[in-house]
Design an enzyme around this catalytic site. Sequence first.
Site, PDB file in Angstrom:
ATOM      1  N   ASP A  96     -30.328 -13.502  -7.094  1.00 32.24           N
ATOM      2  CA  ASP A  96     -29.913 -14.847  -7.588  1.00 32.24           C
ATOM      3  C   ASP A  96     -29.616 -14.850  -9.097  1.00 32.24           C
ATOM      4  O   ASP A  96     -30.575 -14.245  -9.897  1.00 32.24           O
ATOM      5  CB  ASP A  96     -31.298 -15.816  -7.173  1.00 32.24           C
ATOM      6  CG  ASP A  96     -31.036 -17.361  -7.484  1.00 32.24           C
ATOM      7  OD1 ASP A  96     -29.700 -17.610  -7.452  1.00 32.24           O
ATOM      8  OD2 ASP A  96     -32.016 -17.996  -7.568  1.00 32.24           O
ATOM      9  N   HIS A  97     -28.739 -15.392  -9.456  1.00 31.72           N
ATOM     10  CA  HIS A  97     -28.108 -15.227 -10.935  1.00 31.72           C
ATOM     11  C   HIS A  97     -28.345 -14.159 -11.603  1.00 31.72           C
ATOM     12  O   HIS A  97     -28.651 -14.122 -12.847  1.00 31.72           O
ATOM     13  CB  HIS A  97     -29.106 -16.486 -11.596  1.00 31.72           C
ATOM     14  CG  HIS A  97     -28.973 -17.801 -11.267  1.00 31.72           C
ATOM     15  ND1 HIS A  97     -27.785 -18.661 -11.676  1.00 31.72           N
ATOM     16  CD2 HIS A  97     -29.615 -18.700 -10.358  1.00 31.72           C
ATOM     17  CE1 HIS A  97     -27.826 -19.679 -10.899  1.00 31.72           C
ATOM     18  NE2 HIS A  97     -29.044 -19.742 -10.246  1.00 31.72           N
ATOM     19  N   ASP A 118     -23.478 -14.325 -12.045  1.00 34.87           N
ATOM     20  CA  ASP A 118     -23.212 -15.827 -12.614  1.00 34.87           C
ATOM     21  C   ASP A 118     -22.623 -15.569 -14.064  1.00 34.87           C
ATOM     22  O   ASP A 118     -23.133 -15.482 -15.068  1.00 34.87           O
ATOM     23  CB  ASP A 118     -24.680 -16.393 -12.740  1.00 34.87           C
ATOM     24  CG  ASP A 118     -24.550 -17.764 -13.197  1.00 34.87           C
ATOM     25  OD1 ASP A 118     -23.475 -18.360 -13.763  1.00 34.87           O
ATOM     26  OD2 ASP A 118     -25.807 -18.534 -13.448  1.00 34.87           O
ATOM     27  N   GLU A 148     -19.750 -17.881  -9.622  1.00 37.69           N
ATOM     28  CA  GLU A 148     -20.001 -19.120  -9.935  1.00 37.69           C
ATOM     29  C   GLU A 148     -19.080 -19.963 -10.966  1.00 37.69           C
ATOM     30  O   GLU A 148     -18.531 -19.244 -11.802  1.00 37.69           O
ATOM     31  CB  GLU A 148     -21.312 -19.638 -10.603  1.00 37.69           C
ATOM     32  CG  GLU A 148     -21.805 -21.142 -10.956  1.00 37.69           C
ATOM     33  CD  GLU A 148     -23.198 -21.283 -11.212  1.00 37.69           C
ATOM     34  OE1 GLU A 148     -23.884 -20.469 -10.525  1.00 37.69           O
ATOM     35  OE2 GLU A 148     -23.530 -22.287 -12.074  1.00 37.69           O
ATOM     36  N   GLY A 193     -34.866 -26.888 -11.009  1.00 41.48           N
ATOM     37  CA  GLY A 193     -35.952 -27.349 -11.412  1.00 41.48           C
ATOM     38  C   GLY A 193     -36.392 -28.714 -10.784  1.00 41.48           C
ATOM     39  O   GLY A 193     -35.883 -29.175  -9.902  1.00 41.48           O
ATOM     40  N   GLY A 229     -29.717 -25.473  -6.879  1.00 38.78           N
ATOM     41  CA  GLY A 229     -30.552 -26.905  -7.481  1.00 38.78           C
ATOM     42  C   GLY A 229     -30.688 -27.585  -6.417  1.00 38.78           C
ATOM     43  O   GLY A 229     -30.291 -28.821  -6.810  1.00 38.78           O
ATOM     44  N   ASN A 271     -29.465 -23.262  -1.959  1.00 42.32           N
ATOM     45  CA  ASN A 271     -30.559 -22.489  -2.596  1.00 42.32           C
ATOM     46  C   ASN A 271     -31.908 -23.598  -2.902  1.00 42.32           C
ATOM     47  O   ASN A 271     -31.619 -24.565  -3.445  1.00 42.32           O
ATOM     48  CB  ASN A 271     -30.039 -22.228  -3.982  1.00 42.32           C
ATOM     49  CG  ASN A 271     -29.162 -21.200  -3.881  1.00 42.32           C
ATOM     50  OD1 ASN A 271     -28.672 -20.606  -2.848  1.00 42.32           O
ATOM     51  ND2 ASN A 271     -28.911 -20.198  -5.085  1.00 42.32           N
ATOM     52  N   ILE A 272     -32.900 -23.102  -2.522  1.00 41.45           N
ATOM     53  CA  ILE A 272     -34.267 -23.846  -2.584  1.00 41.45           C
ATOM     54  C   ILE A 272     -35.311 -23.010  -3.198  1.00 41.45           C
ATOM     55  O   ILE A 272     -35.590 -21.783  -2.556  1.00 41.45           O
ATOM     56  CB  ILE A 272     -34.716 -24.345  -1.271  1.00 41.45           C
ATOM     57  CG1 ILE A 272     -33.523 -25.212  -0.705  1.00 41.45           C
ATOM     58  CG2 ILE A 272     -35.929 -25.170  -1.447  1.00 41.45           C
ATOM     59  CD1 ILE A 272     -33.596 -25.686   0.698  1.00 41.45           C
ATOM     60  N   SER A 274     -37.599 -24.608  -6.082  1.00 43.41           N
ATOM     61  CA  SER A 274     -38.526 -25.513  -6.831  1.00 43.41           C
ATOM     62  C   SER A 274     -39.512 -26.393  -5.509  1.00 43.41           C
ATOM     63  O   SER A 274     -40.702 -26.410  -5.838  1.00 43.41           O
ATOM     64  CB  SER A 274     -38.057 -26.700  -7.540  1.00 43.41           C
ATOM     65  OG  SER A 274     -37.329 -26.128  -8.636  1.00 43.41           O
TER      66      SER A 274
HETATM   67  P1  13P Z   1     -33.854 -25.558  -7.074  1.00 51.94           P
HETATM   68  O1  13P Z   1     -34.632 -25.502  -8.600  1.00 51.94           O
HETATM   69  O2  13P Z   1     -33.467 -27.092  -6.967  1.00 51.94           O
HETATM   70  O3  13P Z   1     -34.927 -25.216  -6.311  1.00 51.94           O
HETATM   71  O4  13P Z   1     -32.862 -24.639  -7.077  1.00 51.94           O
HETATM   72  C1  13P Z   1     -33.054 -23.432  -6.830  1.00 51.94           C
HETATM   73  C2  13P Z   1     -31.757 -22.519  -7.260  1.00 51.94           C
HETATM   74  O5  13P Z   1     -30.513 -22.775  -7.475  1.00 51.94           O
HETATM   75  C3  13P Z   1     -32.011 -21.060  -7.206  1.00 51.94           C
HETATM   76  O6  13P Z   1     -30.708 -20.315  -7.594  1.00 51.94           O
HETATM   77  O1  G3H Z   2     -32.334 -20.759 -10.194  1.00 51.53           O
HETATM   78  C1  G3H Z   2     -33.109 -20.184 -10.901  1.00 51.53           C
HETATM   79  C2  G3H Z   2     -34.190 -20.069  -9.731  1.00 51.53           C
HETATM   80  O2  G3H Z   2     -34.944 -21.171  -9.529  1.00 51.53           O
HETATM   81  C3  G3H Z   2     -35.311 -18.798 -10.177  1.00 51.53           C
HETATM   82  O3  G3H Z   2     -36.129 -19.115 -11.293  1.00 51.53           O
HETATM   83  O4  G3H Z   2     -35.829 -17.549 -13.083  1.00 51.53           O
HETATM   84  O5  G3H Z   2     -37.998 -18.882 -13.006  1.00 51.53           O
HETATM   85  O6  G3H Z   2     -37.509 -17.171 -11.164  1.00 51.53           O
HETATM   86  P1  G3H Z   2     -36.871 -18.267 -12.118  1.00 51.53           P
HETATM   87 ZN    ZN Z   3     -29.668 -21.300  -8.996  1.00 53.55          ZN
END
Ligand code: 13P
Ligand code: G3H
Ligand code: ZN
Length: 326
Positions: A96-97, A118, A148, A193, A229, A271-272, A274
């Site tokens: 992720d990212h 990203d 992205e 977040g 997000g 993506n979930i 938080s």
């Molecule tokens: P949330 O912070 O809304 O859960 O988004 C997570 C996310 O986009 C991880 O890449």
């Molecule tokens: O998009 C970001 C994710 O919620 C991951 O967050 O970098 O704190 O692990 P993190």
């Molecule tokens: Zn993200």
Amino acid sequence: MGVKVSYKELGLANTREMFKKAVNGGYAIPAYNFNNLEQLQAIVTACAETSSPVIVQVSKGARDYANQTMLRYMAMGAVEMVREMGAQIPIALHLDHGDTLELCKSCVDSGFSSVMIDGSHHSYEENVALTRQVVEYAHAHDVTVEGELGVLAGIEDEVQAEHSTYTRPEEVEDFVQKTGVDSLAISIGTSHGAFKFKVKEGEEPPPLRFDILAEIERRIPGFPIVLHGASSVVPEYVELINAYGGKLEGAVGVSEEQLRRAAASAVCKINIDSDGRLAVTARVREFLANNPGEFDPRKYLGAARKELIKLIKHKNETVLGSAGKA
Ligand code: 13P
Ligand code: G3H
Ligand code: ZN
């Protein structure tokens, strides 16, 4: 870097087939972030029990936290555990990212089946060039790539964005064609977040920009779109956290109704992170407050894991529509 390993040896799947089915079926594949054993167990258990395909994803920070070698064996263990449960669901391990070519390459080499690069905070040309390099390396290993366009408000790992920049639909065709990405993350009003929108008491958060999504879909029909997000910031968890000593004021997320609408469209990965964090924190706080003499981590982490399974089943069944689609 230790030995190179292909995700295929670990029993993982890339996202190509999952996305094709999701786009055609009008649902979204869940992409849940994890950092530890209990989160991973909960994700795959809930997805096996709801017969949902799943993407388990790790951020750069999560990879540093859990250790990349440990992660590889955790993913392998998750595949094996699901098989022993008698379930047949595709599982992708996704970065992720990712922010550099080196990080993406390292993940490909250590067993990831999918990576995100990203480059959204770079100029358009730099984003195209960087993404193209990642695609070339990843595709040579049959690993799928998410790019992205557009910047989400909030924090994208180490990238701070005060305000979001919505994805410009006029760029998507060119980006997809020049980079060769397999999926595209877009910015239509979500943010990372637990504090996604500033709303007054009793007010609804602003709706997502479905007009931008529709224009993107018109320009690249059938192409897999990713929504970051996308936590709902479940109010019950926020209330529990605050009731047991936490302090999360003004935490607001994306409504389930908006997510259902997105999942039924070209959005095929949601993506979930938080919501999972909130579920864990709520149950750990509650457990420790109610059981002050308890100090066995299995007790409070067990309570958290149980809640996480419940949350993920709910998301798969009633929000993303991925239940029964494995
Ligand atoms: P949330 O912070 O809304 O859960 O988004 C997570 C996310 O986009 C991880 O890449
Ligand atoms: O998009 C970001 C994710 O919620 C991951 O967050 O970098 O704190 O692990 P993190
Ligand atoms: Zn993200």
